[in-house]
Design a protein around this motif. Structure first.
Motif, PDB file in Angstrom:
ATOM      1  N   PRO A 266       0.802  -1.237   0.000  1.00  0.00           N
ATOM      2  CA  PRO A 266       0.000   0.000   0.000  1.00  0.00           C
ATOM      3  C   PRO A 266       0.829   1.278   0.000  1.00  0.00           C
ATOM      4  O   PRO A 266       0.272   2.364  -0.229  1.00  0.00           O
ATOM      5  N   MET A 267       2.128   1.187   0.238  1.00  0.00           N
ATOM      6  CA  MET A 267       2.957   2.393   0.239  1.00  0.00           C
ATOM      7  C   MET A 267       3.020   3.045  -1.136  1.00  0.00           C
ATOM      8  O   MET A 267       3.495   4.173  -1.277  1.00  0.00           O
ATOM      9  N   SER A 268       2.526   2.345  -2.166  1.00  0.00           N
ATOM     10  CA  SER A 268       2.495   2.934  -3.510  1.00  0.00           C
ATOM     11  C   SER A 268       1.577   4.156  -3.570  1.00  0.00           C
ATOM     12  O   SER A 268       1.643   4.925  -4.527  1.00  0.00           O
ATOM     13  N   ALA A 269       0.749   4.336  -2.537  1.00  0.00           N
ATOM     14  CA  ALA A 269      -0.139   5.494  -2.513  1.00  0.00           C
ATOM     15  C   ALA A 269       0.626   6.801  -2.382  1.00  0.00           C
ATOM     16  O   ALA A 269       0.119   7.854  -2.772  1.00  0.00           O
ATOM     17  N   TRP A 270       1.859   6.740  -1.835  1.00  0.00           N
ATOM     18  CA  TRP A 270       2.616   7.984  -1.665  1.00  0.00           C
ATOM     19  C   TRP A 270       4.071   7.882  -2.102  1.00  0.00           C
ATOM     20  O   TRP A 270       4.786   8.875  -2.106  1.00  0.00           O
ATOM     21  N   LEU A 271       4.518   6.712  -2.492  1.00  0.00           N
ATOM     22  CA  LEU A 271       5.912   6.543  -2.870  1.00  0.00           C
ATOM     23  C   LEU A 271       6.002   6.131  -4.324  1.00  0.00           C
ATOM     24  O   LEU A 271       5.229   5.287  -4.787  1.00  0.00           O
ATOM     25  N   GLY A 272       6.943   6.738  -5.060  1.00  0.00           N
ATOM     26  CA  GLY A 272       7.122   6.420  -6.478  1.00  0.00           C
ATOM     27  C   GLY A 272       7.494   4.971  -6.696  1.00  0.00           C
ATOM     28  O   GLY A 272       8.059   4.302  -5.829  1.00  0.00           O
ATOM     29  N   GLU A 273       7.198   4.475  -7.896  1.00  0.00           N
ATOM     30  CA  GLU A 273       7.367   3.055  -8.189  1.00  0.00           C
ATOM     31  C   GLU A 273       8.815   2.598  -8.046  1.00  0.00           C
ATOM     32  O   GLU A 273       9.098   1.557  -7.445  1.00  0.00           O
ATOM     33  N   ASP A 274       9.742   3.366  -8.581  1.00  0.00           N
ATOM     34  CA  ASP A 274      11.147   2.982  -8.512  1.00  0.00           C
ATOM     35  C   ASP A 274      11.628   2.968  -7.065  1.00  0.00           C
ATOM     36  O   ASP A 274      12.286   2.030  -6.617  1.00  0.00           O
ATOM     37  N   ALA A 275      11.277   4.009  -6.313  1.00  0.00           N
ATOM     38  CA  ALA A 275      11.697   4.088  -4.919  1.00  0.00           C
ATOM     39  C   ALA A 275      11.090   2.954  -4.097  1.00  0.00           C
ATOM     40  O   ALA A 275      11.778   2.310  -3.290  1.00  0.00           O
ATOM     41  N   LEU A 276       9.809   2.694  -4.288  1.00  0.00           N
ATOM     42  CA  LEU A 276       9.153   1.648  -3.509  1.00  0.00           C
ATOM     43  C   LEU A 276       9.707   0.273  -3.856  1.00  0.00           C
ATOM     44  O   LEU A 276       9.824  -0.597  -2.976  1.00  0.00           O
ATOM     45  N   ALA A 277      10.058   0.053  -5.107  1.00  0.00           N
ATOM     46  CA  ALA A 277      10.653  -1.231  -5.479  1.00  0.00           C
ATOM     47  C   ALA A 277      11.946  -1.475  -4.707  1.00  0.00           C
ATOM     48  O   ALA A 277      12.224  -2.600  -4.262  1.00  0.00           O
ATOM     49  N   ARG A 278      12.746  -0.427  -4.519  1.00  0.00           N
ATOM     50  CA  ARG A 278      13.988  -0.573  -3.763  1.00  0.00           C
ATOM     51  C   ARG A 278      13.703  -0.855  -2.288  1.00  0.00           C
ATOM     52  O   ARG A 278      14.381  -1.672  -1.662  1.00  0.00           O
ATOM     53  N   VAL A 279      12.703  -0.184  -1.740  1.00  0.00           N
ATOM     54  CA  VAL A 279      12.319  -0.441  -0.352  1.00  0.00           C
ATOM     55  C   VAL A 279      11.788  -1.870  -0.210  1.00  0.00           C
ATOM     56  O   VAL A 279      12.151  -2.592   0.735  1.00  0.00           O
ATOM     57  N   ALA A 280      10.949  -2.287  -1.138  1.00  0.00           N
ATOM     58  CA  ALA A 280      10.376  -3.629  -1.072  1.00  0.00           C
ATOM     59  C   ALA A 280      11.451  -4.707  -1.153  1.00  0.00           C
ATOM     60  O   ALA A 280      11.363  -5.745  -0.481  1.00  0.00           O
ATOM     61  N   THR A 281      12.466  -4.468  -1.947  1.00  0.00           N
ATOM     62  CA  THR A 281      13.563  -5.431  -2.053  1.00  0.00           C
ATOM     63  C   THR A 281      14.343  -5.505  -0.749  1.00  0.00           C
ATOM     64  O   THR A 281      14.631  -6.605  -0.239  1.00  0.00           O
ATOM     65  N   MET A 282      14.710  -4.355  -0.189  1.00  0.00           N
ATOM     66  CA  MET A 282      15.501  -4.348   1.036  1.00  0.00           C
ATOM     67  C   MET A 282      14.712  -4.891   2.220  1.00  0.00           C
ATOM     68  O   MET A 282      15.280  -5.537   3.105  1.00  0.00           O
ATOM     69  N   ALA A 283      13.416  -4.633   2.253  1.00  0.00           N
ATOM     70  CA  ALA A 283      12.612  -5.017   3.413  1.00  0.00           C
ATOM     71  C   ALA A 283      12.104  -6.452   3.347  1.00  0.00           C
ATOM     72  O   ALA A 283      11.543  -6.953   4.329  1.00  0.00           O
ATOM     73  N   TYR A 284      12.275  -7.136   2.236  1.00  0.00           N
ATOM     74  CA  TYR A 284      11.758  -8.503   2.093  1.00  0.00           C
ATOM     75  C   TYR A 284      12.366  -9.400   3.170  1.00  0.00           C
ATOM     76  O   TYR A 284      13.578  -9.353   3.426  1.00  0.00           O
ATOM     77  N   PRO A 285      11.551 -10.251   3.820  1.00  0.00           N
ATOM     78  CA  PRO A 285      12.049 -11.073   4.938  1.00  0.00           C
ATOM     79  C   PRO A 285      12.858 -12.279   4.477  1.00  0.00           C
ATOM     80  O   PRO A 285      12.525 -13.432   4.778  1.00  0.00           O
ATOM     81  N   SER A 286      13.931 -12.037   3.760  1.00  0.00           N
ATOM     82  CA  SER A 286      14.711 -13.126   3.178  1.00  0.00           C
ATOM     83  C   SER A 286      15.392 -13.995   4.228  1.00  0.00           C
ATOM     84  O   SER A 286      15.764 -15.142   3.954  1.00  0.00           O
ATOM     85  N   ARG A 287      15.564 -13.453   5.432  1.00  0.00           N
ATOM     86  CA  ARG A 287      16.193 -14.227   6.498  1.00  0.00           C
ATOM     87  C   ARG A 287      15.322 -15.397   6.942  1.00  0.00           C
ATOM     88  O   ARG A 287      15.819 -16.392   7.476  1.00  0.00           O
ATOM     89  N   PHE A 288      14.015 -15.302   6.714  1.00  0.00           N
ATOM     90  CA  PHE A 288      13.080 -16.334   7.153  1.00  0.00           C
ATOM     91  C   PHE A 288      12.843 -17.308   6.003  1.00  0.00           C
ATOM     92  O   PHE A 288      11.922 -17.142   5.203  1.00  0.00           O
ATOM     93  N   VAL A 289      13.729 -18.282   5.905  1.00  0.00           N
ATOM     94  CA  VAL A 289      13.695 -19.269   4.824  1.00  0.00           C
ATOM     95  C   VAL A 289      12.740 -20.374   5.248  1.00  0.00           C
ATOM     96  O   VAL A 289      13.118 -21.327   5.941  1.00  0.00           O
ATOM     97  N   SER A 290      11.470 -20.230   4.871  1.00  0.00           N
ATOM     98  CA  SER A 290      10.457 -21.190   5.303  1.00  0.00           C
ATOM     99  C   SER A 290       9.351 -21.281   4.267  1.00  0.00           C
ATOM    100  O   SER A 290       9.150 -20.367   3.457  1.00  0.00           O
ATOM    101  N   GLU A 291       8.642 -22.381   4.326  1.00  0.00           N
ATOM    102  CA  GLU A 291       7.500 -22.551   3.431  1.00  0.00           C
ATOM    103  C   GLU A 291       6.413 -21.527   3.741  1.00  0.00           C
ATOM    104  O   GLU A 291       5.672 -21.106   2.856  1.00  0.00           O
ATOM    105  N   ARG A 292       6.327 -21.105   5.009  1.00  0.00           N
ATOM    106  CA  ARG A 292       5.331 -20.109   5.378  1.00  0.00           C
ATOM    107  C   ARG A 292       5.604 -18.778   4.684  1.00  0.00           C
ATOM    108  O   ARG A 292       4.690 -18.138   4.154  1.00  0.00           O
TER     109      ARG A 292
END
Length: 825
Positions: free
Chosen positions: A755-781
């Protein structure tokens, strides 16, 4: 807002030709908005209905030939326009809003002195947020820009500027430009200037970075001069624009942007502390890359966004070629292997893989989704294969032909291939279909018993790619034989190499785009061969090949840790040491290894760092990288982290290095040893933009429930944060040793980030989404939540692409852990 479709662009370009753009901006209205008046001089080929692109805060008036247009008809950035055949002038007056996400006209405040700085970034469709226009790459026009600015500000743009009465700057009228190349930087910038070969050169930065600018200017200007000389010598066309300014700006989303005559560069390249040679090489490559764009992209622009590769692939290739042939950075291709090609191979493994060229982009935002390591690194590798196929002389002749024919216009894949075919006398249709118009990366392997080399294309992306490559063998780290060949079939005999050698390495010189698969004997030999190898390019090929193998679940990640322990202590190339070390700590150990093995593996990397730090020349680049490796991995709080953070017993060259200190503060905060108050104390000693970002990362790392809740709220609801601040928060969030503190946020990521796309540009939000992705939690969930999110239809395209790529890496990690599980106790 709707994204311009290709069909709409074709229809509008058929109807309209723009002969001149007059843009008047008033930046002296405060920190939130600015005034924009645009006069579009156009000619219509006939009667028709079309539209002007404009994304205002407030649209005050719009006229055509003096007759009012209905400003209330503006919908989603499109102002309807009826034209009759002939010449017209459309005038639009609006109030525009400054952005804080790196797109449009971005305004940032320097905490060091409270000064404001403005820069434009109009790629891909942000120009209408600054001025009204016909916003598509094939509608090029000269620009006459005037800017009213505060009296203490300097204005830099595509044309050289002069200031008149009333504080109005007038920029020289440009040659024809696509809308997304219009540049404007304004603020109390300081400069270092020079002249070379009749071209005025300018380097600009924030006032608080004056010292860094002056310290780094000689080296940057030298790379600039050498790049100009080199490109003039091979392109046969002189630099085709005005002065050449490089403006180092804060909070920039990318590395740099190739605006003609006004290159915008992220000011992190003005290193304020210790700096490694590989970092200087990266900056030099950026300088040369953006200059190559003055010809590839600026002089000749893509007709539509799916030909962006004609910009990026060529600039990527030309920059590395220039560094090797015209500067001191003769190891640039090794760095390319470690940093750029590894990025591209990762993009190829993702479900979002796509061809270098010929990938249909029905609208502008779809094209942006395909703007990645394939566009850059694979494209550059394919150009090297083209040169192998037609010869360098024909390649350079074809370039000159292509640039001359399309100067100040637009190019296409067909036009490029036609120029290369004329120069070489060869039909390139089959070659293009195999290399440019298909996805996927082949594997190359040597069968010792059969004496053959084989290629395999991915099953889901079949292709018949001819590979010009070399195969080398090694014994005791010394090359024992090498052969070159062109592999045009799925299997071919290998002659001229010693297949009994301990290590047989396909693509040893990294001449092609392929993953080398090592046979079992070669894999087993790596523990002794890799530490002894003197060929840096071959070492880089091995590291990147192992990276791919581990990602594909074919190589045990423990082997990479073993090789890091054995080979990095003898590594002499900065790019290999730093990139391999970062990959081991951030990906292999943190994600691929089972959790119960991670602490021990991290301790082994600390030991590597300590050993290199003890043996490397004090103050050297390798010593710097070793110290950073120790700081990232050590658990020695009292012996290393605390004294270093307080400036005691620091390695030579790191005394007073604020950036290194923020690494340490982040590590101490993550462990709960420093509090928020102590982070504030550190920030008080470093009130700079970099210090502010370091403090945000450290504060987000605080391992308490309250600290995590505050950081998450700041990340996902604070609309005042800039793009860089959000990325900094995300970088510190997931790190506590107690995973239970952040586990609830795995699910919240998928609910709160889109939902942050409501106020953040697409390129900027894509970078945030990549950095914030919970990659440390390697699970089927985690995978289940990710897949459910991608099944939604309301996800912004940039966020979707970020999640697709991150999910692909999650799936790789799950597959690796299944293939190489933890040993049972």
């Amino acid at each position: 807002m709707p994204s311009l479709t290709r069909d709409e662009a074709v229809a509008r370009a058929d109807l309209l030709t723009v002969s001149l753009m007059e843009v008047e901006l008033d930046l002296d209205r405060g920190a939130q908005t600015f005034g924009s008046v645009t006069r579009i001089h156009l000619t219509a080929s006939g009667d028709g209905q079309t539209f002007v692109d404009v994304k205002p805060e407030t649209l005050h008036r719009a006229t055509i030939d003096g007759a009012d247009l209905d400003v209330t008809s503006l919908r989603e950035g499109r102002l309807p326009l009826a034209v009759t055949a002939g010449e017209h002038v459309v005038e639009v007056e609006a109030t525009m809003a400054y952005s804080h996400d790196g797109e449009g006209l971005h305004r940032a405040t320097d905490p060091a002195d409270g000064e404001d700085y403005v820069f434009s970034h109009l790629f891909l469709d942000a120009a209408p947020a600054v001025f009204a226009c016909i916003d598509q790459p094939d509608v090029k026009a000269p620009y006459a820009v005037s800017v009213k600015a505060p009296p203490e500000w300097h204005v830099i743009g595509n044309g050289s500027g002069t200031i008149a009465d009333g504080g109005v700057w007038h920029l020289a009228q440009t040659r024809p430009l696509s809308t997304y190349f219009v540049a404007l930087c304004a603020g109390p910038y300081v400069s270092v200037t020079d002249e070379h070969d009749g071209i005025r050169l300018g380097l600009w930065a924030r006032r608080s970075l004056r010292q860094q600018l002056q310290e780094h200017a000689p080296e940057m200007l030298e790379v600039t001069r050498r790049s100009f000389d080199y490109f003039h010598s091979i392109f046969g066309i002189r630099y085709p624009f005005d002065d050449y300014d490089q403006v180092f700006v804060p909070e920039f989303n990318a590395g740099a942007m190739e605006n003609p005559g006004c290159v915008v560069v992220r000011d992190a390249y003005l290193f304020r502390g210790a700096v490694g040679r590989d970092e200087l090489l990266t900056r030099a490559n950026t300088i040369s890359h953006e200059m190559a764009h003055m010809w590839f992209g600026d002089l000749v622009s893509p007709q539509w966004w799916d030909d962006l590769w004609l910009n990026e692939s060529f600039a990527e290739y030309m920059a590395h070629r220039c560094l090797v042939e015209a500067t001191e950075y003769t190891e640039a291709w090794v760095d390319s292997t470690m940093s750029r090609k590894s990025w591209g191979y990762g993009a190829e493994r993702s479900p979002s893989t796509h061809p270098v060229a010929g990938s249909p982009a029905p609208d502008a935002k779809s094209a942006l989704a395909n703007f990645d390591g394939i566009s850059y690194a694979k494209g550059a590798a394919v150009i090297r294969q083209l040169i192998e196929f037609i010869g360098d002389d024909a390649f350079l002749e074809g370039i000159r032909d292509y640039l001359t024919e399309h100067s100040f216009g637009n190019g296409t894949l067909a036009g490029f291939l036609a120029a290369m075919s004329r120069a070489s006398g060869q039909d390139l249709a089959a070659w293009s279909a195999a290399w440019l118009e298909t996805s996927g990366v082949d594997t190359i392997a040597v069968d010792r018993a059969a004496g053959t080399v084989t290629r395999r294309a991915p099953a889901d992306h079949p292709a018949q790619r001819p590979h010009a490559l070399d195969i080398a063998t090694y014994s005791g780290g010394v090359e024992s034989s090498r052969t070159t060949l062109t592999l045009e079939t799925d299997s071919a005999p290998v002659a001229g190499v010693d297949l009994t050698a301990p290590l047989v390495l396909p693509n040893a010189g990294d001449r092609t785009w392929a993953t080398p698969l090592l046979d079992e004997q070669s894999l087993a030999a790596l523990r002794t061969e890799l530490p002894a190898m003197t060929d840096a390019q071959a070492r880089a090929v091995i590291w990147v090949g192992l990276r791919d193998g581990a990602a594909l679940g074919q190589v045990d990640p423990r082997l990479l840790v073993d090789l890091g322990e054995a080979a990095l202590v003898t590594e002499t190339n900065d790019s290999i040491f730093s990139r391999a070390g970062m990959h081991l700590t951030n990906r292999v150990i943190r994600v691929l290894l089972p959790e119960e093995e991670q602490d021990a593996a991290r301790a082994r990397m600390t030991a590597v760092g300590e050993q290199v730090l003890a043996t490397a020349e004090p103050g050297s680049s390798l010593a710097l990288h070793a110290a950073r490796l120790v700081a990232r991995t050590t658990d020695d709080v009292e012996g290393r982290l605390v004294p270093w953070a307080h400036g005691r017993d620091l390695p030579v060259g790191l005394e007073g290095d604020a950036d290194f200190r923020w690494i340490l503060i982040g590590q101490l905060t993550r462990r709960g040893i420093l509090t928020g108050d102590e982070v504030d104390e550190a920030l008080a000693q470093d009130r700079t933009m970099t210090g502010q970002l370091g403090a945000l990362t450290a504060r987000a790392a605080i391992p308490t429930e309250a600290g995590k809740a505050a950081a998450w709220a700041d990340l996902t609801t604070n609309r005042e944060r800039s793009n860089h601040e959000l990325v900094a928060i995300a970088a510190g969030f997931w790190g506590p040793a107690d995973r239970s503190l952040v586990e609830p946020y795995v699910e919240r990521y998928f609910a709160d980030i889109p939902p942050m796309s409501a106020w953040l540009g697409e390129d900027a939000l894509a970078r945030v989404a990549t950095m914030a992705y919970p990659s440390r939690f390697v699970s089927e969930r985690t995978l289940e939540l990710s897949r459910a999110t991608l099944a939604r239809t309301d996800i912004d395209q940039g966020v979707r692409r970020a999640i697709v790529d991150a999910q692909s890496e999650l799936e790789e990690a799950l597959a690796s852990r299944r293939a190489f599980p933890a040993a049972r106790p």
